[in-house]
Design an enzyme around this catalytic site. Structure first.
Site, PDB file in Angstrom:
ATOM      1  CG  HIS A   1      -1.382 -15.125   1.939  1.00 31.91           C
ATOM      2  ND1 HIS A   1      -1.082 -15.879   1.620  1.00 31.91           N
ATOM      3  CD2 HIS A   1      -1.656 -14.116   1.932  1.00 31.91           C
ATOM      4  CE1 HIS A   1       0.460 -15.906   2.391  1.00 31.91           C
ATOM      5  NE2 HIS A   1      -0.657 -14.783   1.805  1.00 31.91           N
TER       6      HIS A   1
ATOM      7  CD  GLU B   1      -2.674 -20.008   2.732  1.00 26.72           C
ATOM      8  OE1 GLU B   1      -1.906 -20.845   3.562  1.00 26.72           O
ATOM      9  OE2 GLU B   1      -1.406 -18.717   2.605  1.00 26.72           O
TER      10      GLU B   1
ATOM     11  CB  SER C   1       2.261 -12.470   4.552  1.00 29.53           C
ATOM     12  OG  SER C   1       1.716 -12.268   2.901  1.00 29.53           O
TER      13      SER C   1
ATOM     14  CG  ASN D   1       3.945 -16.758   3.258  1.00 32.28           C
ATOM     15  OD1 ASN D   1       4.469 -17.588   2.224  1.00 32.28           O
ATOM     16  ND2 ASN D   1       3.411 -15.867   3.015  1.00 32.28           N
TER      17      ASN D   1
HETATM   18  P1  NAD Z   1       4.405  -3.357  -1.930  1.00 38.88           P
HETATM   19  O1  NAD Z   1       4.821  -2.688  -1.287  1.00 38.88           O
HETATM   20  O2  NAD Z   1       4.707  -3.490  -3.176  1.00 38.88           O
HETATM   21  O3  NAD Z   1       2.963  -1.912  -1.883  1.00 38.88           O
HETATM   22  C1  NAD Z   1       2.390  -2.035  -0.828  1.00 38.88           C
HETATM   23  C2  NAD Z   1       1.522  -0.715  -2.110  1.00 38.88           C
HETATM   24  O4  NAD Z   1       0.756  -0.094  -0.727  1.00 38.88           O
HETATM   25  C3  NAD Z   1       2.237   0.856  -2.046  1.00 38.88           C
HETATM   26  O5  NAD Z   1       1.959   0.870  -3.160  1.00 38.88           O
HETATM   27  C4  NAD Z   1       1.906   1.849  -1.168  1.00 38.88           C
HETATM   28  O6  NAD Z   1       1.723   2.805  -1.556  1.00 38.88           O
HETATM   29  C5  NAD Z   1       0.538   1.139  -0.807  1.00 38.88           C
HETATM   30  N1  NAD Z   1      -0.396   1.979   0.698  1.00 38.88           N
HETATM   31  C6  NAD Z   1       0.495   1.793   1.378  1.00 38.88           C
HETATM   32  N2  NAD Z   1       0.194   2.759   2.858  1.00 38.88           N
HETATM   33  C7  NAD Z   1      -1.212   2.464   2.054  1.00 38.88           C
HETATM   34  C8  NAD Z   1      -2.890   2.961   2.691  1.00 38.88           C
HETATM   35  N3  NAD Z   1      -2.762   4.010   3.659  1.00 38.88           N
HETATM   36  N4  NAD Z   1      -3.410   3.380   1.392  1.00 38.88           N
HETATM   37  C9  NAD Z   1      -3.337   2.420   0.463  1.00 38.88           C
HETATM   38  N5  NAD Z   1      -2.616   2.087  -0.470  1.00 38.88           N
HETATM   39  C10 NAD Z   1      -1.325   2.020   1.101  1.00 38.88           C
HETATM   40  O7  NAD Z   1       3.962  -4.624  -1.123  1.00 38.88           O
HETATM   41  P2  NAD Z   1       3.223  -6.340  -1.706  1.00 38.88           P
HETATM   42  O8  NAD Z   1       4.267  -6.528  -2.045  1.00 38.88           O
HETATM   43  O9  NAD Z   1       2.081  -5.573  -2.529  1.00 38.88           O
HETATM   44  O10 NAD Z   1       2.723  -6.523  -0.339  1.00 38.88           O
HETATM   45  C11 NAD Z   1       0.941  -5.984  -0.018  1.00 38.88           C
HETATM   46  C12 NAD Z   1       0.290  -7.126   1.098  1.00 38.88           C
HETATM   47  O11 NAD Z   1      -0.152  -8.455   0.361  1.00 38.88           O
HETATM   48  C13 NAD Z   1       1.297  -6.389   2.472  1.00 38.88           C
HETATM   49  O12 NAD Z   1      -0.053  -7.569   3.160  1.00 38.88           O
HETATM   50  C14 NAD Z   1       2.024  -8.498   1.746  1.00 38.88           C
HETATM   51  O13 NAD Z   1       1.667  -9.061   3.262  1.00 38.88           O
HETATM   52  C15 NAD Z   1       1.701  -9.031   1.057  1.00 38.88           C
HETATM   53  N6  NAD Z   1       1.272 -10.686   0.500  1.00 38.88           N
HETATM   54  C16 NAD Z   1       2.774 -10.680  -0.600  1.00 38.88           C
HETATM   55  C17 NAD Z   1       3.214 -11.707  -1.654  1.00 38.88           C
HETATM   56  C18 NAD Z   1       3.902 -10.800  -1.677  1.00 38.88           C
HETATM   57  O14 NAD Z   1       5.079 -12.294  -2.234  1.00 38.88           O
HETATM   58  N7  NAD Z   1       5.190  -9.812  -2.472  1.00 38.88           N
HETATM   59  C19 NAD Z   1       2.583 -12.260  -1.428  1.00 38.88           C
HETATM   60  C20 NAD Z   1       0.947 -12.288  -0.567  1.00 38.88           C
HETATM   61  C21 NAD Z   1       1.160 -11.334   0.041  1.00 38.88           C
END
Ligand code: NAD
Length: 283
Positions: free
Chosen positions: A140, A152, A119, A190
């Site tokens: 994204h 995006e 993000s 964002n």
């Molecule tokens: P989350 O905390 O729900 O999930 C993250 C996952 O990554 C967890 O299951 C964790 O076990 C896993 N993980 C950690 N280390 C790892 C590794 N070495 N190898 C494989 N898996 C690993 O997070 P999320 O909200 O799903 O966000 C994930 C990404 O998406 C981030 O970069 C975030 O910025 C981006 N994002 C989030 C949103 C949102 O609304 N939450 C929206 C767009 C983008």
């Protein structure tokens, strides 16, 4: 650079949604996470999400079953070896993502596209650790992935035209509308949205209104489908904090400082929906 098999790394809120839409669009998907529990939750969450679509009449039971069969889960990065596109959707942390991208690049072929769902982090910086940086790109998604129509697409300075074209074609095949955004923290959406949510948290912290009234105000006064504090809970407060910290660090502008209340809630483990409580409570 035609995509047939998709790898998704990180089975959290975003990764499982990305796996779901890719499988539904007919791609074979390998979903990788370090945590077995996250993979179990993802499988259950995807099955339940597809079932809701069946109940609403948008999907047949056969389509649901076929989509689930197309998803395999693994804790082993070697299972990504035959993927044409790997979408990294792990925890928002620079050091972690650099390590993950290196690991992905070690497994996949030189033609494969490596995309990050970050993000706030620089796609060019992420691409720099990969052996074929011209195949790296930002892709994204928005939360919840199955419902939100936008992606995006962000070019790193290293990204080649073919990689961008294939990524745009892939976005279309999974039914998303893509906009192209420049590689600056927060890209387009964002960059505008997150400071607005942060301001809503300052308003709450200053006691100007309750969380419910702030959300109602922005819903009914600005036509937002969901108030900013409910949206913060949906995004995850830890993710939101990480994005604001990246903005503050990379732009060097104090206007992006995270509200102290946000830091406090994250420190207390109140991360929003995923922990059961954030600005609001969830069963
Ligand atoms: P989350 O905390 O729900 O999930 C993250 C996952 O990554 C967890 O299951 C964790 O076990 C896993 N993980 C950690 N280390 C790892 C590794 N070495 N190898 C494989 N898996 C690993 O997070 P999320 O909200 O799903 O966000 C994930 C990404 O998406 C981030 O970069 C975030 O910025 C981006 N994002 C989030 C949103 C949102 O609304 N939450 C929206 C767009 C983008």
């Amino acid at each position: 650079m035609s995509v047939q098999k998709v790898g998704v790394v990180g089975a959290g809120i975003m990764g499982r949604g990305i796996a779901q839409v890719c499988a539904l669009a007919g791609f074979d998907v390998t979903l990788v996470d370090v945590a077995e529990a996250a993979l179990d939750q993802a499988r259950n969450g995807i099955a339940a999400g597809l079932e809701r679509q069946v109940q609403k009449g948008g999907l047949s039971a056969q389509q649901r079953a076929a989509s689930l069969e197309r998803i395999i889960t693994s804790t082993d990065y070697a299972s990504l070896a035959d993927a044409d596109l790997v979408i990294e959707a792990a925890t928002e942390n620079l050091e972690l993502k650099l390590r993950i991208l290196e690991q992905i690049a070690e497994q996949v072929g030189s033609e494969a596209i490596i995309a990050s769902n970050t993000s706030s982090l620089s796609i060019s910086q992420l691409a720099a650790v990969v052996s074929h940086p011209e195949r790296c790109i930002g892709l994204h998604f928005f939360n919840p992935v199955p419902l939100m129509a936008l992606v995006e697409v962000i070019r790193a300075v290293q990204t080649c035209d073919a990689c961008q074209a294939s990524t745009l074609a892939f976005a279309e095949r999974i039914g998303k509308t893509a906009i192209c955004a420049g590689n600056r923290p927060g890209f387009v959406v964002n960059r505008i949205l997150v400071p607005m949510i942060n301001e809503a948290i300052f308003v709450l912290q200053e006691g100007l209104a309750s969380a419910e009234d702030i959300d109602t105000g922005m819903q009914l006064g600005c036509g937002q489908p969901m108030g900013p504090l409910s949206l913060a809970d949906l995004i995850g407060l830890d993710t939101l904090l990480a994005i604001l910290e990246a903005f503050q660090r990379d732009f060097g502008d104090p206007k992006y400082r995270p509200a102290p209340l946000l830091r406090e809630l994250v420190a207390a483990g109140r991360l929003g929906r995923k922990s059961g409580e954030g600005f609001h409570r969830y069963r």
